[in-house]
Write an enzyme that holds these catalytic residues in place. Structure first.
Site, short mmCIF file in Angstrom:
data_model
loop_
_atom_site.label_atom_id
_atom_site.label_comp_id
_atom_site.label_asym_id
_atom_site.label_seq_id
_atom_site.Cartn_x
_atom_site.Cartn_y
_atom_site.Cartn_z
N TRP A 1 5.19 3.33 -5.61
CA TRP A 1 4.53 3.79 -4.74
C TRP A 1 5.34 5.07 -3.96
O TRP A 1 4.86 5.97 -3.61
CB TRP A 1 4.04 2.97 -3.56
CG TRP A 1 3.09 1.88 -3.93
CD1 TRP A 1 3.41 0.37 -4.14
CD2 TRP A 1 1.97 1.87 -4.61
NE1 TRP A 1 2.32 -0.12 -4.56
CE2 TRP A 1 1.30 0.74 -5.10
CE3 TRP A 1 1.32 3.16 -5.05
CZ2 TRP A 1 0.13 0.46 -5.58
CZ3 TRP A 1 -0.24 2.98 -5.58
CH2 TRP A 1 -0.70 1.72 -5.82
N ASP B 1 5.74 3.72 4.66
CA ASP B 1 4.43 3.11 4.06
C ASP B 1 4.77 1.54 4.29
O ASP B 1 5.56 0.99 3.31
CB ASP B 1 4.54 3.22 2.33
CG ASP B 1 3.31 2.77 1.77
OD1 ASP B 1 2.62 1.94 2.26
OD2 ASP B 1 3.15 3.03 0.65
N LYS C 1 -4.02 -5.28 1.86
CA LYS C 1 -3.15 -5.95 1.45
C LYS C 1 -2.94 -7.12 2.65
O LYS C 1 -3.32 -8.40 2.43
CB LYS C 1 -1.76 -5.43 1.38
CG LYS C 1 -1.34 -5.05 -0.32
CD LYS C 1 -2.04 -3.86 -0.69
CE LYS C 1 -1.87 -3.13 -1.93
NZ LYS C 1 -1.41 -1.75 -2.31
C1 LIG Z 1 -1.39 -0.75 -2.57
C2 LIG Z 1 -0.19 0.29 -2.24
C3 LIG Z 1 -0.57 1.55 -2.03
C4 LIG Z 1 -1.70 2.46 -2.65
O1 LIG Z 1 -2.69 2.02 -1.87
P1 LIG Z 1 -4.42 2.59 -1.96
O2 LIG Z 1 -4.96 2.23 -0.52
O3 LIG Z 1 -4.80 1.92 -3.09
O4 LIG Z 1 -4.02 4.04 -2.26
C5 LIG Z 1 0.53 2.26 -1.39
N1 LIG Z 1 1.52 1.97 -1.18
C6 LIG Z 1 1.88 0.48 -1.20
C7 LIG Z 1 3.12 -0.11 -0.78
C8 LIG Z 1 1.03 -0.38 -1.52
O5 LIG Z 1 0.99 -1.62 -1.71
#
Ligand SMILES: *Cc1c(COP(=O)(O)O)cnc(C)c1O
Length: 362
Positions: free
Chosen positions: A104, A174, A198
């Site tokens: 990511w 993030d 998540k």
């Molecule tokens: C799942 C995830 C993403 C991507 O998320 P999307 O909503 O599918 O773009 C980005 N960063 C982390 C840490 C993730 O777990």
């Protein structure tokens, strides 16, 4: 109907709290007596407006977010934030500092490079992202545009247990896969973002928490929809927001408050993850894939001693109602995602299954 409980260990979209699912079901067709469903309601109605207002208020309360920050509900997933962060927050000539701890952040760095100079303060690529290194070793530039990290690496199963203090340089995180899994001092961050699917709700909404003074950084050339200020000025209602997903996030926030807030949920998350890591560490069949000091409490990654056993493990686990244990397609192995909503019994059931599988195959 399944005659055994199914425990969902998928990494995302992921398990949601049972009471939240049940409340959404009960309110689905007739929302709180209005005679129609929230999914059918105008976003500019007395039906939806309190929903988004309460969701925001509950998130502020849970995370202790001050009025210095805007709380936004955006679309485009966490992945759009990889681009929106540099588009809005890069100051020409001042490098953007990134810690690369997995897929990511690799994606976020790629986007940032479209806009300016990126300085990678930690790169875990050479150790296949099994560790996140020491934050104290980063060479922070006091004149950087911002510092960026991913608090929990969903795919590799590592997590920061402490964050750097970056002073006047905004720290951007993030937190897609560990937001609200523990208390965090928001005032140490310039911005936090998280895709909801998540730990917060269904897919379709991304939570952005941004310090208001940073809204003014955005250059005039950035399109309207991609400016944080557009959404902050209109309370996330510049255009139609993802109403139903926001409603679900609001229910999850209320559930978290009812659980005792983030300190209480952190204690449960520690208990669940320790139980699972203990099972892995005391076994000769399962092998943890990350440095012990950096282990994630949300995504527990491990391998079995052979690929054949791994295949059999996942197959038999699935048959036993333990679903979603296959590792990310890019890394293989196994991964148990045990977010806030995974009940303790789910982890206990998984541990018993793992012990029994080891007895039968050890
Ligand atoms: C799942 C995830 C993403 C991507 O998320 P999307 O909503 O599918 O773009 C980005 N960063 C982390 C840490 C993730 O777990």
């Amino acid at each position: 109907m399944a005659n055994q409980p199914v425990y969902n260990f998928n990494a995302g979209p992921a398990v949601l709290p049972k009471p939240v699912m049940e409340q959404a079901q009960a309110e689905f067709v007739d929302f709180r007596g209005c005679g129609y469903g929230l999914a059918e309601a105008s976003h500019r109605s007395s039906v939806f407006e309190p929903v988004i207002a309460e969701a925001e208020a509950d998130i502020r309360k849970l995370m202790g977010i001050s009025d210095d920050y805007a709380v936004l509900f955006l679309q485009g997933g966490a992945s759009l934030q990889f681009a929106m962060v540099p588009m809005n927050l890069y100051v020409p000539g001042k490098k953007m500092q990134y810690a690369n701890t997995g897929s990511w952040t690799t994606g976020a760095i790629k986007e940032a490079k479209l806009f300016g100079e990126v300085d990678v303060v930690y790169d875990g690529k050479d150790v296949n992202f099994t560790t996140i290194g020491e934050v104290a070793d980063w060479e922070l530039d006091p004149d950087a545009s911002y510092v960026y990290l991913c608090s929990n690496n969903t795919i590799f199963g590592t997590e920061y247990h402490e964050f750097p203090l970056t002073g006047d340089v905004p720290l951007i995180a993030d937190m897609s896969s560990d937001i609200m899994s523990r208390p965090v001092d928001v005032s140490n961050f310039g911005m936090i973002f998280a895709g909801a699917q998540k730990n917060l709700g269904p897919a379709g909404v991304t939570l952005v928490i941004i310090r208001k003074d940073l809204l003014a950084r955005c250059p005039a050339t950035v399109p309207t929809m991609l400016r944080y200020s557009t959404h902050a000025d209109k309370g996330s209602m510049f255009n139609t927001p993802p109403c139903f997903a926001i409603y679900m996030v609001g229910l999850v926030a209320k559930w978290l408050i009812a659980q005792g807030g983030l300190e209480a949920i952190e204690a449960r998350n520690s208990e669940k993850s320790e139980m699972l890591y203990e099972c892995i560490d005391s076994s000769r069949l399962y092998v943890g894939t990350t440095a012990a000091a950096d282990r994630s409490r949300m995504n527990v990654t491990f391998r079995l001693t052979t690929d054949e056993l791994e295949g059999a493990f996942i197959k038999q686990a699935t048959a036993a109602g333990l679903i979603g244990l296959k590792g990310h397609r890019s890394v293989g192995g196994c991964r148990a995602s045990i977010y806030n909503a995974m009940p303790l019994e789910g982890v206990e059931t998984l541990v018993s299954f793992m012990r029994e599988f080891e007895r039968n195959n050890g």
